[in-house]
Design a protein around this motif. Structure first.
Motif, PDB file in Angstrom:
ATOM      1  N   GLN A 211       0.819  -1.204   0.000  1.00 34.63           N
ATOM      2  CA  GLN A 211       0.000   0.000   0.000  1.00 34.63           C
ATOM      3  C   GLN A 211       0.858   1.260   0.000  1.00 34.63           C
ATOM      4  O   GLN A 211       0.454   2.296  -0.542  1.00 34.63           O
ATOM      5  N   ARG A 212       2.054   1.193   0.586  1.00 30.38           N
ATOM      6  CA  ARG A 212       2.978   2.331   0.563  1.00 30.38           C
ATOM      7  C   ARG A 212       3.902   2.281  -0.647  1.00 30.38           C
ATOM      8  O   ARG A 212       4.802   3.114  -0.765  1.00 30.38           O
ATOM      9  N   GLU A 213       3.685   1.309  -1.533  1.00 31.03           N
ATOM     10  CA  GLU A 213       4.543   1.078  -2.693  1.00 31.03           C
ATOM     11  C   GLU A 213       5.981   0.812  -2.259  1.00 31.03           C
ATOM     12  O   GLU A 213       6.943   1.249  -2.897  1.00 31.03           O
ATOM     13  N   ARG A 214       6.125   0.071  -1.143  1.00 30.39           N
ATOM     14  CA  ARG A 214       7.458  -0.253  -0.635  1.00 30.39           C
ATOM     15  C   ARG A 214       7.702  -1.762  -0.613  1.00 30.39           C
ATOM     16  O   ARG A 214       8.659  -2.224  -0.007  1.00 30.39           O
ATOM     17  N   LEU A 215       6.858  -2.519  -1.281  1.00 30.98           N
ATOM     18  CA  LEU A 215       7.033  -3.973  -1.264  1.00 30.98           C
ATOM     19  C   LEU A 215       8.149  -4.392  -2.210  1.00 30.98           C
ATOM     20  O   LEU A 215       8.923  -5.289  -1.906  1.00 30.98           O
ATOM     21  N   GLN A 216       8.234  -3.755  -3.360  1.00 30.82           N
ATOM     22  CA  GLN A 216       9.297  -4.017  -4.319  1.00 30.82           C
ATOM     23  C   GLN A 216      10.104  -2.749  -4.573  1.00 30.82           C
ATOM     24  O   GLN A 216       9.555  -1.637  -4.557  1.00 30.82           O
ATOM     25  N   ILE A 217      11.395  -2.928  -4.805  1.00 35.83           N
ATOM     26  CA  ILE A 217      12.247  -1.825  -5.239  1.00 35.83           C
ATOM     27  C   ILE A 217      12.213  -1.823  -6.762  1.00 35.83           C
ATOM     28  O   ILE A 217      12.710  -2.743  -7.405  1.00 35.83           O
ATOM     29  N   ARG A 218      11.618  -0.810  -7.338  1.00 35.45           N
ATOM     30  CA  ARG A 218      11.506  -0.768  -8.789  1.00 35.45           C
ATOM     31  C   ARG A 218      12.861  -0.481  -9.437  1.00 35.45           C
ATOM     32  O   ARG A 218      13.611   0.369  -8.980  1.00 35.45           O
ATOM     33  N   THR A 219      13.148  -1.192 -10.518  1.00 39.84           N
ATOM     34  CA  THR A 219      14.377  -0.932 -11.272  1.00 39.84           C
ATOM     35  C   THR A 219      14.242   0.350 -12.082  1.00 39.84           C
ATOM     36  O   THR A 219      15.228   0.940 -12.478  1.00 39.84           O
ATOM     37  N   GLN A 220      13.016   0.769 -12.360  1.00 35.32           N
ATOM     38  CA  GLN A 220      12.666   1.906 -13.214  1.00 35.32           C
ATOM     39  C   GLN A 220      13.028   1.653 -14.674  1.00 35.32           C
ATOM     40  O   GLN A 220      13.122   2.595 -15.466  1.00 35.32           O
ATOM     41  N   LEU A 221      13.228   0.392 -15.027  1.00 34.34           N
ATOM     42  CA  LEU A 221      13.263  -0.038 -16.424  1.00 34.34           C
ATOM     43  C   LEU A 221      11.959  -0.806 -16.642  1.00 34.34           C
ATOM     44  O   LEU A 221      11.767  -1.876 -16.065  1.00 34.34           O
ATOM     45  N   SER A 222      11.073  -0.262 -17.445  1.00 35.63           N
ATOM     46  CA  SER A 222       9.732  -0.838 -17.552  1.00 35.63           C
ATOM     47  C   SER A 222       9.762  -2.273 -18.060  1.00 35.63           C
ATOM     48  O   SER A 222       8.926  -3.091 -17.679  1.00 35.63           O
ATOM     49  N   CYS A 223      10.741  -2.616 -18.907  1.00 36.88           N
ATOM     50  CA  CYS A 223      10.811  -3.976 -19.430  1.00 36.88           C
ATOM     51  C   CYS A 223      11.055  -4.990 -18.321  1.00 36.88           C
ATOM     52  O   CYS A 223      10.629  -6.148 -18.422  1.00 36.88           O
ATOM     53  N   LEU A 224      11.719  -4.574 -17.235  1.00 37.57           N
ATOM     54  CA  LEU A 224      11.942  -5.452 -16.089  1.00 37.57           C
ATOM     55  C   LEU A 224      10.801  -5.343 -15.079  1.00 37.57           C
ATOM     56  O   LEU A 224      10.286  -6.346 -14.596  1.00 37.57           O
ATOM     57  N   ASP A 225      10.412  -4.127 -14.749  1.00 33.52           N
ATOM     58  CA  ASP A 225       9.390  -3.950 -13.713  1.00 33.52           C
ATOM     59  C   ASP A 225       8.052  -4.553 -14.112  1.00 33.52           C
ATOM     60  O   ASP A 225       7.303  -5.029 -13.260  1.00 33.52           O
ATOM     61  N   ASN A 226       7.732  -4.554 -15.404  1.00 37.47           N
ATOM     62  CA  ASN A 226       6.461  -5.117 -15.853  1.00 37.47           C
ATOM     63  C   ASN A 226       6.449  -6.640 -15.803  1.00 37.47           C
ATOM     64  O   ASN A 226       5.379  -7.249 -15.820  1.00 37.47           O
TER      65      ASN A 226
END
Length: 328
Positions: A21-36
């Motif tokens: 809910q705080r968007e802290r469960l995953q650390i996003r890579t900020q590369l959409s091809c990986l995060d998706n």
């Protein structure tokens, strides 16, 4: 008994729910091809970044840490083949091309790794990097990238650094650059000793902080056969392409790969994807951009000049106040 463990299990679930809910469960890579596909990094995970020699494995790892720090996470970089000063400089050069500094120099493109290493920075660029960029990177980014160079490169020494830094302030992501360079002292059984060290690192991921876990990332040297296979298959590596140390294939939770060739290099591009992910689907090989001056790796749609991204954000999507407070 199972009954005794149920509160702990459900407590972990509630923590995961709150983190999501705080968007802290995953650390996003900020590369959409990986995060998706792989949905970023989470605890506890051991992450490998696989690629052939000179194919920007460490550059991609630095990008992950920089992006994580901009989301508000505290990261620890432990270099085993470079110095503290070198790594701080590389992060400073990367940070110099953040759009928040746009207009503060007539042309920020002069601040590059090549110009720094060849002594070609102007006096104004050198002073701007030293007095403004690096200071801002250390003091005002939402999270933090702590660089700690161990006195020795044995696993006990590296582990001690991780534990000490976590006591100062909790660590979210650790980069060990890189595991295969660990000093295992007995060269007669070096391969077996490194494989055993990989197991110990994976165990730390699982048991860290009383079982709450830790995310550790490390570059993984690929072999020639793996590179040739990737070349024949559109840049897609397989997890068995790791050089010498078979334990990487077994122990990593996610194996991200990076691939480039002369044609991609000429366009400041490369391909990234994943060939192993325990909880999610693999990410196909996708073209991303490498910023020619800073080295930061971004989605292909991003501009090489300024990333075409907003300034640093917290994971919850709130603009970081530090930028406005200091530089507006």
């Amino acid at each position: 008994s199972v009954k005794d463990r149920l509160p702990t299990i459900m407590g972990a679930y509630e923590q995961n729910k709150a983190a999501r809910q705080r968007e802290r469960l995953q650390i996003r890579t900020q590369l959409s091809c990986l995060d998706n596909s792989i949905r970023g990094f989470r605890k506890p995970e051991l992450i490998g970044v696989l690629g052939y020699a000179g194919q920007f494995k460490t550059t991609l790892c630095r990008t992950f840490l920089y992006n994580a720090a901009q989301q508000g996470y505290r990261c620890l970089h432990i270099p085993l083949e470079s110095s503290y000063d070198e790594e701080l400089t590389m992060y400073g050069i990367l940070h110099a091309h953040n759009p928040i500094f746009k207009g503060m120099l007539p042309d920020v493109r002069g601040i590059s790794r090549q110009n720094f290493e060849e002594g070609n920075l102007s006096c104004h660029e050198a002073a701007f990097l030293r007095d403004t960029i690096i200071r801002h990177f250390q003091e005002y980014v939402a999270g933090d990238v702590v660089i700690r160079q161990p006195a020795g490169s044995t696993w006990p020494e590296v582990k001690q650094i991780i534990e000490l830094e976590d006591r100062i302030q909790p660590i979210d992501l650790v980069l060990i650059d890189y595991l295969a360079l660990m000093d295992v002292s007995d060269s007669r059984y070096a391969i077996g000793a490194i494989n055993e060290t990989i197991k110990q690192v994976k165990n730390l991921c699982l048991t860290f902080r009383g079982g709450k876990g830790l995310t550790i990332i490390t570059p993984v040297q690929g072999n020639r056969e793996g590179y040739e296979h990737a070349k024949e298959n559109g840049g897609m590596w397989t997890a068995d392409g790791a050089y010498m140390y078979s334990e990487f294939e077994k122990s990593v939770d996610k194996m991200i790969y990076v691939y480039t060739d002369n044609e991609l290099n000429s366009d400041n591009c490369l391909k990234v994807g994943s060939c192993k992910s325990r909880r999610t689907i693999d990410a196909p090989a996708s073209i991303v951009r490498r910023h020619p001056q800073s080295g930061r790796i971004t989605d292909q749609s991003g501009s090489g000049a300024d990333y075409e991204q907003e300034p640093a954000k917290f994971a919850g999507g709130v603009r970081e106040e530090g930028w406005d407070m200091v530089w507006s």
